[in-house]
Design an enzyme around this catalytic site. Structure first.
Site, PDB file in Angstrom:
ATOM      1  N   LYS A 146       0.863  -1.471  -0.022  1.00  0.00           N
ATOM      2  CA  LYS A 146       0.426  -0.377   0.051  1.00  0.00           C
ATOM      3  C   LYS A 146       1.061   1.079  -0.212  1.00  0.00           C
ATOM      4  O   LYS A 146       0.885   2.487  -0.471  1.00  0.00           O
ATOM      5  CB  LYS A 146      -1.232  -0.120   1.237  1.00  0.00           C
ATOM      6  N   ARG A 178     -10.218   0.817   7.828  1.00  0.00           N
ATOM      7  CA  ARG A 178      -9.948  -0.798   7.913  1.00  0.00           C
ATOM      8  C   ARG A 178     -11.438  -1.839   8.582  1.00  0.00           C
ATOM      9  O   ARG A 178     -11.464  -3.004   9.337  1.00  0.00           O
ATOM     10  CB  ARG A 178      -8.913  -1.056   8.897  1.00  0.00           C
ATOM     11  N   ARG A 205      11.167  -5.907   5.592  1.00  0.00           N
ATOM     12  CA  ARG A 205      11.331  -4.078   5.110  1.00  0.00           C
ATOM     13  C   ARG A 205      12.154  -3.634   5.600  1.00  0.00           C
ATOM     14  O   ARG A 205      12.487  -2.590   7.164  1.00  0.00           O
ATOM     15  CB  ARG A 205       9.722  -3.810   5.578  1.00  0.00           C
ATOM     16  N   ARG A 212      10.400  -1.333  11.610  1.00  0.00           N
ATOM     17  CA  ARG A 212       8.734  -1.600  12.200  1.00  0.00           C
ATOM     18  C   ARG A 212       9.050  -2.355  13.735  1.00  0.00           C
ATOM     19  O   ARG A 212       9.139  -3.319  14.228  1.00  0.00           O
ATOM     20  CB  ARG A 212       8.052  -0.973  11.752  1.00  0.00           C
ATOM     21  N   ARG A 219      -1.476  -9.171  13.173  1.00  0.00           N
ATOM     22  CA  ARG A 219      -2.380  -8.349  12.010  1.00  0.00           C
ATOM     23  C   ARG A 219      -2.527  -8.699  10.786  1.00  0.00           C
ATOM     24  O   ARG A 219      -4.024  -8.395  10.760  1.00  0.00           O
ATOM     25  CB  ARG A 219      -0.942  -8.116  11.524  1.00  0.00           C
TER      26      ARG A 219
HETATM   27  P1  AP5 Z   1       4.980  -1.686   1.920  1.00  0.00           P
HETATM   28  O1  AP5 Z   1       4.666  -0.657   1.046  1.00  0.00           O
HETATM   29  O2  AP5 Z   1       5.523  -1.431   2.761  1.00  0.00           O
HETATM   30  O3  AP5 Z   1       3.372  -2.652   2.373  1.00  0.00           O
HETATM   31  P2  AP5 Z   1       1.898  -1.974   3.266  1.00  0.00           P
HETATM   32  O4  AP5 Z   1       1.058  -2.522   2.494  1.00  0.00           O
HETATM   33  O5  AP5 Z   1       1.779  -0.504   3.051  1.00  0.00           O
HETATM   34  O6  AP5 Z   1       2.313  -2.794   4.379  1.00  0.00           O
HETATM   35  P3  AP5 Z   1       2.364  -2.283   6.007  1.00  0.00           P
HETATM   36  O7  AP5 Z   1       3.440  -2.850   7.189  1.00  0.00           O
HETATM   37  O8  AP5 Z   1       2.295  -0.899   5.455  1.00  0.00           O
HETATM   38  O9  AP5 Z   1       0.736  -2.248   6.159  1.00  0.00           O
HETATM   39  P4  AP5 Z   1      -0.192  -2.735   7.563  1.00  0.00           P
HETATM   40  O10 AP5 Z   1      -1.237  -1.999   7.233  1.00  0.00           O
HETATM   41  O11 AP5 Z   1       0.209  -3.616   8.008  1.00  0.00           O
HETATM   42  O12 AP5 Z   1       0.929  -1.483   8.570  1.00  0.00           O
HETATM   43  P5  AP5 Z   1      -0.122   0.358   8.502  1.00  0.00           P
HETATM   44  O13 AP5 Z   1       0.939   1.455   9.353  1.00  0.00           O
HETATM   45  O14 AP5 Z   1      -0.988   0.678   7.487  1.00  0.00           O
HETATM   46  O15 AP5 Z   1       5.331  -2.971   1.896  1.00  0.00           O
HETATM   47  C1  AP5 Z   1       6.320  -4.055   1.843  1.00  0.00           C
HETATM   48  C2  AP5 Z   1       7.839  -3.939   1.564  1.00  0.00           C
HETATM   49  O16 AP5 Z   1       7.296  -4.982   0.833  1.00  0.00           O
HETATM   50  C3  AP5 Z   1       8.559  -3.570   1.096  1.00  0.00           C
HETATM   51  O17 AP5 Z   1       9.672  -3.995   2.077  1.00  0.00           O
HETATM   52  C4  AP5 Z   1       8.524  -3.267   0.234  1.00  0.00           C
HETATM   53  O18 AP5 Z   1       9.865  -2.546  -0.439  1.00  0.00           O
HETATM   54  C5  AP5 Z   1       7.959  -4.407  -0.772  1.00  0.00           C
HETATM   55  N1  AP5 Z   1       7.140  -4.273  -1.443  1.00  0.00           N
HETATM   56  C6  AP5 Z   1       5.995  -3.912  -2.208  1.00  0.00           C
HETATM   57  N2  AP5 Z   1       5.520  -3.979  -3.380  1.00  0.00           N
HETATM   58  C7  AP5 Z   1       6.275  -5.227  -3.478  1.00  0.00           C
HETATM   59  C8  AP5 Z   1       5.652  -5.932  -4.699  1.00  0.00           C
HETATM   60  N3  AP5 Z   1       4.817  -5.733  -5.636  1.00  0.00           N
HETATM   61  N4  AP5 Z   1       6.949  -6.986  -5.041  1.00  0.00           N
HETATM   62  C9  AP5 Z   1       7.837  -7.145  -4.052  1.00  0.00           C
HETATM   63  N5  AP5 Z   1       8.567  -6.362  -2.652  1.00  0.00           N
HETATM   64  C10 AP5 Z   1       7.244  -5.618  -2.819  1.00  0.00           C
HETATM   65  O19 AP5 Z   1      -0.867  -0.119   9.765  1.00  0.00           O
HETATM   66  C11 AP5 Z   1       0.287   0.059  11.405  1.00  0.00           C
HETATM   67  C12 AP5 Z   1      -0.644  -0.368  12.689  1.00  0.00           C
HETATM   68  O20 AP5 Z   1      -1.303   0.832  12.824  1.00  0.00           O
HETATM   69  C13 AP5 Z   1      -1.938  -1.543  11.932  1.00  0.00           C
HETATM   70  O21 AP5 Z   1      -1.830  -2.887  12.793  1.00  0.00           O
HETATM   71  C14 AP5 Z   1      -2.976  -0.704  13.570  1.00  0.00           C
HETATM   72  O22 AP5 Z   1      -2.184  -1.093  14.810  1.00  0.00           O
HETATM   73  C15 AP5 Z   1      -2.978   0.713  13.066  1.00  0.00           C
HETATM   74  N6  AP5 Z   1      -3.749   0.707  11.793  1.00  0.00           N
HETATM   75  C16 AP5 Z   1      -2.878   2.230  11.493  1.00  0.00           C
HETATM   76  N7  AP5 Z   1      -4.222   2.525  10.446  1.00  0.00           N
HETATM   77  C17 AP5 Z   1      -5.253   1.518  11.405  1.00  0.00           C
HETATM   78  C18 AP5 Z   1      -7.107   2.296  10.925  1.00  0.00           C
HETATM   79  N8  AP5 Z   1      -7.493   2.226  10.085  1.00  0.00           N
HETATM   80  N9  AP5 Z   1      -7.335   1.591  12.444  1.00  0.00           N
HETATM   81  C19 AP5 Z   1      -7.249   1.030  13.489  1.00  0.00           C
HETATM   82  N10 AP5 Z   1      -6.205   0.806  13.661  1.00  0.00           N
HETATM   83  C20 AP5 Z   1      -5.060   0.947  12.518  1.00  0.00           C
END
Ligand code: AP5
Length: 214
Positions: free
Chosen positions: A13, A88, A127, A161, A172
């Site tokens: 994402k 979410r 990552r 992270r 997660r």
């Molecule tokens: P990356 O682009 O970092 O993936 P991402 O989908 O952004 O992953 P996140 O871990 O950030 O998602 P998340 O939803 O768990 O975390 P968030 O911060 O939103 O890519 C990952 C890796 O793969 C990278 O190294 C990249 O280089 C590589 N890559 C990417 N695409 C690729 C491809 N096609 N091929 C090969 N490699 C690739 O949330 C964190 C926490 O915050 C949650 O657990 C929760 O506690 C809280 N939170 C956030 N939003 C909410 C909400 N709306 N409601 C409640 N709690 C929330």
């Protein structure tokens, strides 16, 4: 344009959001980044959020909606918004619809970056991020062109992270399947839902997204 990117942890994402921001001029609103910024201030709210995040659990709808509400004003985002990791839960999706309706707006596209659970673990474990500009990298899948130097800003410090560990990733994924999967059904009923294969290479995923968004 108002776009939502959904997907399990590590689906890409944030990676695709950076490209879509450059291509469409939309403002990226990542609730994960907002929560990490709040946690870094050491506030009560930040400490509570960090506890939930480190355990791989969702932060409460109330906190998330309050945090996002002031940021969706079209005056600040003339070309639109890209919601990364929000909504979410169905409660968050309903609250978002209500906030947009007040401004005579609606969601135009919701795209799920679909990925198998075992691939999620592989992605997350390698990552890392540039500490200066936030550009994302991966030990095997997306290395900087020069080892130890950020391609985008030349930074030499990188971070990993706290919630990128096996236990938190499992929680997660549970949260994604239990609480976020119903959001997909919610948007499918509204006719704005699309899905792309997020296990394809980064450039191919970007092409698929552009085909949907134009
Ligand atoms: P990356 O682009 O970092 O993936 P991402 O989908 O952004 O992953 P996140 O871990 O950030 O998602 P998340 O939803 O768990 O975390 P968030 O911060 O939103 O890519 C990952 C890796 O793969 C990278 O190294 C990249 O280089 C590589 N890559 C990417 N695409 C690729 C491809 N096609 N091929 C090969 N490699 C690739 O949330 C964190 C926490 O915050 C949650 O657990 C929760 O506690 C809280 N939170 C956030 N939003 C909410 C909400 N709306 N409601 C409640 N709690 C929330």
């Amino acid at each position: 344009m108002r776009l939502v990117l959904l997907g399990p942890p590590g689906a890409g994402k944030g990676t695709q959001a950076q490209r879509l921001v450059e291509r469409h001029g939309v403002v990226q609103l990542s609730t994960g980044d907002m929560l990490r910024a709040e946690a870094a201030t050491g506030s009560d709210l930040g400490r509570q959020a960090a506890k939930a995040m480190d355990a791989g659990e969702l932060v409460s709808d109330e906190v998330i909606i309050a945090m996002l509400a002031s940021r969706i004003d079209p005056k600040n985002n003339p070309k639109g918004i890209l919601l990364d990791g929000f909504p979410r839960t169905v409660g968050q999706a309903q609250a978002l619809d209500a906030l947009l309706k007040e401004k005579n707006l609606k969601i135009d596209h919701v795209i799920e970056l679909a990925m198998k659970d075992d691939e999620v673990v592989k992605r997350i474990s390698g990552r890392f991020t540039c500490a200066k500009c936030g550009a994302g990298y991966h030990d095997q899948l997306q290395k900087p062109a020069k080892d130890g130097i950020c391609d985008k800003c030349g930074g030499t410090k990188f971070t990993r992270r706290a919630d990128d560990n096996a236990n938190a990733v499992r929680r997660r994924l549970e949260a994604y399947h239990g609480q976020t999967a119903p959001v997909i059904a919610y948007y499918r009923q509204r006719g704005v839902m699309n899905s792309v294969d997020a296990m394809a290479p980064i450039d191919k995923v970007a092409v698929e997204l552009n085909a949907i968004l134009g």
